[in-house]
Design an enzyme around this catalytic site. Structure first.
Site, mmCIF file in Angstrom:
data_model
loop_
_atom_site.group_PDB
_atom_site.id
_atom_site.type_symbol
_atom_site.label_atom_id
_atom_site.label_comp_id
_atom_site.label_asym_id
_atom_site.label_seq_id
_atom_site.Cartn_x
_atom_site.Cartn_y
_atom_site.Cartn_z
ATOM 1 N N CYS A 1 -9.406 -59.188 34.859
ATOM 2 C CA CYS A 1 -8.110 -58.526 34.728
ATOM 3 C C CYS A 1 -7.323 -58.717 36.015
ATOM 4 O O CYS A 1 -7.872 -58.705 37.110
ATOM 5 C CB CYS A 1 -8.283 -57.042 34.399
ATOM 6 S SG CYS A 1 -8.644 -55.991 35.800
ATOM 7 N N GLU A 2 -6.038 -58.922 35.837
ATOM 8 C CA GLU A 2 -5.213 -59.199 37.013
ATOM 9 C C GLU A 2 -4.885 -57.939 37.800
ATOM 10 O O GLU A 2 -4.355 -58.018 38.892
ATOM 11 C CB GLU A 2 -3.931 -59.925 36.601
ATOM 12 C CG GLU A 2 -2.963 -59.113 35.773
ATOM 13 C CD GLU A 2 -1.757 -59.941 35.363
ATOM 14 O OE1 GLU A 2 -1.857 -61.176 35.343
ATOM 15 O OE2 GLU A 2 -0.715 -59.325 35.056
ATOM 16 N N HIS A 3 -5.213 -56.777 37.249
ATOM 17 C CA HIS A 3 -4.910 -55.536 37.975
ATOM 18 C C HIS A 3 -6.002 -55.163 38.966
ATOM 19 O O HIS A 3 -5.732 -54.567 40.000
ATOM 20 C CB HIS A 3 -4.708 -54.389 36.984
ATOM 21 C CG HIS A 3 -3.623 -54.653 35.997
ATOM 22 N ND1 HIS A 3 -3.763 -54.446 34.650
ATOM 23 C CD2 HIS A 3 -2.390 -55.171 36.169
ATOM 24 C CE1 HIS A 3 -2.642 -54.794 34.029
ATOM 25 N NE2 HIS A 3 -1.798 -55.247 34.937
ATOM 26 N N HIS A 4 -7.261 -55.482 38.624
ATOM 27 C CA HIS A 4 -8.378 -55.074 39.488
ATOM 28 C C HIS A 4 -9.305 -56.222 39.854
ATOM 29 O O HIS A 4 -10.244 -56.031 40.605
ATOM 30 C CB HIS A 4 -9.212 -53.990 38.780
ATOM 31 C CG HIS A 4 -8.420 -52.818 38.316
ATOM 32 N ND1 HIS A 4 -7.895 -52.715 37.042
ATOM 33 C CD2 HIS A 4 -8.038 -51.693 38.975
ATOM 34 C CE1 HIS A 4 -7.228 -51.575 36.925
ATOM 35 N NE2 HIS A 4 -7.296 -50.939 38.086
ATOM 36 N N CYS B 1 -13.099 -52.869 34.675
ATOM 37 C CA CYS B 1 -12.291 -51.956 35.494
ATOM 38 C C CYS B 1 -12.279 -50.565 34.869
ATOM 39 O O CYS B 1 -11.938 -49.583 35.516
ATOM 40 C CB CYS B 1 -10.870 -52.487 35.689
ATOM 41 S SG CYS B 1 -9.959 -52.782 34.176
ATOM 42 N N HIS C 1 -13.694 -54.027 29.368
ATOM 43 C CA HIS C 1 -13.047 -54.231 30.677
ATOM 44 C C HIS C 1 -13.826 -53.478 31.739
ATOM 45 O O HIS C 1 -13.892 -52.250 31.705
ATOM 46 C CB HIS C 1 -11.598 -53.724 30.623
ATOM 47 C CG HIS C 1 -10.713 -54.532 29.739
ATOM 48 N ND1 HIS C 1 -9.555 -55.119 30.189
ATOM 49 C CD2 HIS C 1 -10.827 -54.882 28.430
ATOM 50 C CE1 HIS C 1 -8.982 -55.786 29.196
ATOM 51 N NE2 HIS C 1 -9.720 -55.657 28.116
ATOM 52 N N GLN D 1 -5.397 -58.694 28.579
ATOM 53 C CA GLN D 1 -5.912 -59.121 27.268
ATOM 54 C C GLN D 1 -4.785 -59.446 26.284
ATOM 55 O O GLN D 1 -4.869 -60.414 25.523
ATOM 56 C CB GLN D 1 -6.830 -58.033 26.696
ATOM 57 C CG GLN D 1 -7.460 -58.429 25.360
ATOM 58 C CD GLN D 1 -8.505 -57.441 24.899
ATOM 59 O OE1 GLN D 1 -9.205 -56.830 25.719
ATOM 60 N NE2 GLN D 1 -8.624 -57.252 23.601
HETATM 61 ZN ZN LIG Z 1 -8.188 -53.818 35.229
#
Ligand SMILES: [Zn+2]
Length: 216
Positions: free
Chosen positions: A100-103, A171, A169, A141
């Site tokens: 995931c690009e956030h975490h 995260c 996920h 996703q």
């Molecule tokens: Zn994430």
């Protein structure tokens, strides 16, 4: 490299123009890992951690190798004319690993791909390669789901494309709200799969129906 230029990475995407990113060197990447190791309170020069920055850099090369791949190319090079075959083609349970690009935490799951051919079909291993080319990037996703569907629609020009992704996920399972066992399900339905409830239902039945067959 001439004039001390750093290597450049051309990012190939299915629907947008490639952009060029100035890449740091591998030594800089390894230094960044060393910084993170120090930041959590560890000693990067400790015996067990000495080679870790190099291993992490190699891991990143593998996990994010999708930027160097051209998903449209996989399909364009291999399609064949198949006279008369106009039934649904479904590839179920394509396992993937993404981040995931956030975490930058792992996303692990399965992709189900279906399409209704119109003249062109493609070797099934190519569909799995398309999934990998998008998965091995920093992702969300929902975007990965529509990228895969749009890529197939664009190159094969079928009567319809359906892509369903089921993924967990990390995260969410190993940090943050800590909810193991939660699976996120997303779907993109194009053409006949969007317009015709029977076609959509047939596909969802074939993949074990992770998504309700009824859509508004
Ligand atoms: Zn994430």
């Amino acid at each position: 490299m001439a004039n001390g230029d750093k290597p450049r990475l051309s990012v190939a995407t299915c629907s947008s123009t490639p952009s060029v990113i100035q890449r740091p060197s591998r030594a800089e990447a390894e230094d960044a890992v060393r910084t993170l190791i120090r930041w959590v309170g560890e000693d990067p020069d400790r015996e067990g951690l000495k080679d870790t920055p190099a291993r992490v850099a190699r891991g990143y090369e593998d996990w994010f190798s999708g930027y160097a791949n051209d998903p449209e190319g996989y399909l364009a090079r291999t399609f064949e004319e198949v006279h008369g075959y106009d039934e649904m083609v479904v590839l179920r349970d394509i396992r993937f690993e993404s981040h995931c690009e956030h975490h930058l935490a792992a996303i692990i799951g399965r992709v189900h791909v279906g399409y209704l051919p119109d003249r062109k079909v493609v070797g099934i291993s190519k569909l799995a390669r398309v999934v990998d080319a998008y998965a091995r990037r920093m992702q969300v996703q929902e975007r990965m789901n529509s990228q895969i569907a749009n890529c197939i629609q664009h190159v094969l020009e079928p009567k319809g494309v359906a892509v369903v992704i089921e993924a967990s996920h990390q995260c969410m399972t190993t940090r943050g709200v800590h909810k193991p066992g939660v699976v996120m399900v997303t779907s993109t339905m194009l053409g006949a799969f969007r317009e015709d409830a029977r076609t959509r239902r047939e596909f969802l039945n074939m993949i074990g129906n992770p998504v309700s067959g009824e859509r508004s």
